[in-house]
Scaffold this active site. Structure first.
Site, PDB file in Angstrom:
ATOM      1  CE  LYS A 136     -13.924  -3.991 -24.184  1.00 20.61           C
ATOM      2  NZ  LYS A 136     -12.634  -4.622 -23.835  1.00 20.61           N
ATOM      3  CB  SER A 167     -12.715  -5.442 -19.993  1.00 18.22           C
ATOM      4  OG  SER A 167     -11.999  -5.262 -21.215  1.00 18.22           O
ATOM      5  CB  SER A 220      -9.936  -7.639 -22.088  1.00 20.40           C
ATOM      6  OG  SER A 220      -9.655  -7.231 -20.779  1.00 20.40           O
TER       7      SER A 220
END
Length: 492
Positions: free
Chosen positions: A79, A154, A178
């Site tokens: 990420k 997210s 998330s």
């Protein structure tokens, strides 16, 4: 060799160990898939092909020399919130579009030590603020199951690369759901560990008392391999807990389902907005666990209505503090030709931050301001403790607590949910972060539109092994985690 992307992490490690394929061949296979498919999904912000091939060659050399670890040569996607030395780290924001970190996050460094091959950095909601991955400066990531749907947020890029078979597993972060919500939307397994289990050093901060890194993969077994790398104490992170780390892979069958008490909070299944298909699939999965020996016990979680207002005071307050460092002075985006220092601050921040980030900074700054600090922020912290106590009381009766991961399946891209509608979609996940508990998402079927549905299991502190074990056994008896989106079936 066209189906390497269909192999589990265990099968990849065995294939590498038995020289069925090399780390270079495996890495090249994934890079070809990324080149062919990612333009449709928009999951990668940066593909590090040259570095990946160099790491793969080093992994092959290490294996030949007899010094390889279990995961040496297995590819991974990170990420884009984890700092990576010499590689752009953006947090999905224009503010950091030009930021190249001088060091690695601990999670990244541990991956390198384990011999993992970094394929690249993946898209996310800006500064991890959002539930759709649409707020990214680099455009919306698409859900591999339906390209007109969001992958969740997210960690939407992390979920999308795994669901599209563009990486075998990925790192994610979870501040209010998330990891779990994108895993639910994309038909994956995703684990949010206990706060303090995974180092936050080098992870760009959103809300420091809530953020936690974790693994995202197809199965609980795949997640366990990555947890063995990620978990552990780190002296560079003052919130990291010095506690022995389990061998999560070895413990996959360590929890017996016979007699396991699963708490069913009645408040969770009466939430307005819980889609009928989601409720049905979750209840079917609980029935299956019951058939496998688990005992379903009704529990009360009386603080449910306080989750959203409490979270959306504490998280923005911490965000307003954490994001004050992006001022156009030291690093990151700087406006052109500022007239004076005030103009530099105002324009750098208003031009560098997107609308959702600005909204949360404003909410947080208001909650922390002199006249409102006690009325909002301090009161929210007191309610947070009550939410934690609510869970601990429930855990006196049960071993784990079951819930949907999200009230609906994936939204349409451009659905333009109001901020309040988007925040209410986090109802099942945010309390876990407020209490610092571990929780996992497991895929349990599909709705009428063939979109994945997720079951969330919440554990008591430090029970990651137990959660992985319960889901692993469920996955031995079902095949939802093996289902693939059409785009994932495309050969490289």
């Amino acid at each position: 060799m066209t189906d390497l992307h269909r192999l589990s992490i265990r099968e990849l490690t065995e294939g590498l160990a038995n020289a069925k394929f090399s780390a270079r061949e495996l890495t090249e296979h994934y890079l070809k898939r990324i080149e062919k498919i990612d333009a449709q999904v928009n999951a990668y912000v940066t593909v590090t092909a040259e570095q990946a091939l160099a790491q793969a060659d080093a992994a092959d050399a290490l294996r030949q020399a007899g010094g390889a670890g279990v995961l040496t040569g297995v590819p991974i996607a990170h990420k884009d919130i984890f700092c990576t030395q010499g590689i752009k780290t953006t947090a999905g924001s224009k503010m950091l579009d030009n930021f190249i970190s001088p060091y690695d996050a601990t999670v990244v460094a541990k991956g390198k030590t384990a011999g993992l091959v970094t394929l690249g950095k993946v898209n996310m909601d800006e500064f991890a603020m959002g539930s759709t991955s649409e707020s990214s400066y680099f455009g919306a990531t698409k859900n591999p199951w339906a390209l007109d749907r969001v992958p969740g947020g997210s960690s939407g890029g992390s979920a999308a690369v795994v669901a599209a078979d563009l990486a075998p597993f990925a790192t994610g972060t979870d501040t209010g759901g998330s990891i779990r919500q994108p895993a639910s939307f994309c038909g994956l397994t995703g684990l949010k560990p206990t706060y303090g289990r995974v180092s936050r050093f080098g992870m760009i901060a959103y809300a420091s008392s809530l953020d936690q890194g974790g693994p995202m993969a197809r199965s609980a077994e795949d997640c366990a391999y990555l947890m063995n790398v990620m978990a552990g104490h780190d002296t560079k992170d003052s919130t990291s807990v010095e506690k022995d780390v389990d061998d999560y892979v070895a413990n996959l069958n360590g929890t017996s389902l016979k007699g396991l008490r699963i708490g069913i909070p009645k408040q969770y299944f009466n939430v307005a907005g819980l889609a009928a298909d989601v409720k049905a699939r979750v209840e079917e999965s609980l029935k299956k666990l019951e058939e496998m020996g688990a005992i379903l016990v009704e529990v009360d979680l009386n603080m449910t209505e306080a989750y959203v207002p409490t979270y959306y005071l504490i998280a923005p307050a911490e965000a307003s503090s954490n994001l004050s460092r992006y001022d156009g002075v030291r690093y990151g985006y700087r406006c052109e030709d500022p007239k004076d220092i005030l103009d530099l601050y105002k324009r750098s921040r208003s031009e560098g931050f997107g609308a959702e980030v600005q909204r949360r900074i404003l909410i947080g700054t208001y909650a922390l301001s002199a006249g409102y600090y006690d009325a909002y922020y301090v009161k929210a912290q007191k309610v947070r403790r009550l939410i934690q106590q609510d869970f601990l009381k429930a855990f006196e009766q049960v071993d784990v607590i079951a819930a949907p991961s999200a009230p609906t399946t994936a939204y349409r891209i451009g659905a333009n949910l109001s901020p309040v509608e988007m925040y209410l979609g986090d109802i099942y996940t945010i309390a876990v972060n407020l209490a610092g508990l571990p929780a996992i998402n497991a895929p349990v079927g599909f709705d009428k539109d063939n979109l994945p549905v997720g079951l969330q299991l919440i554990g008591n502190y430090w029970s990651e092994s137990q959660l992985l074990s319960v889901v692993h056994q469920y996955q031995q008896a079902t095949d939802w985690h093996t289902k693939r989106a059409a785009i994932a079936e495309e050969n490289a």
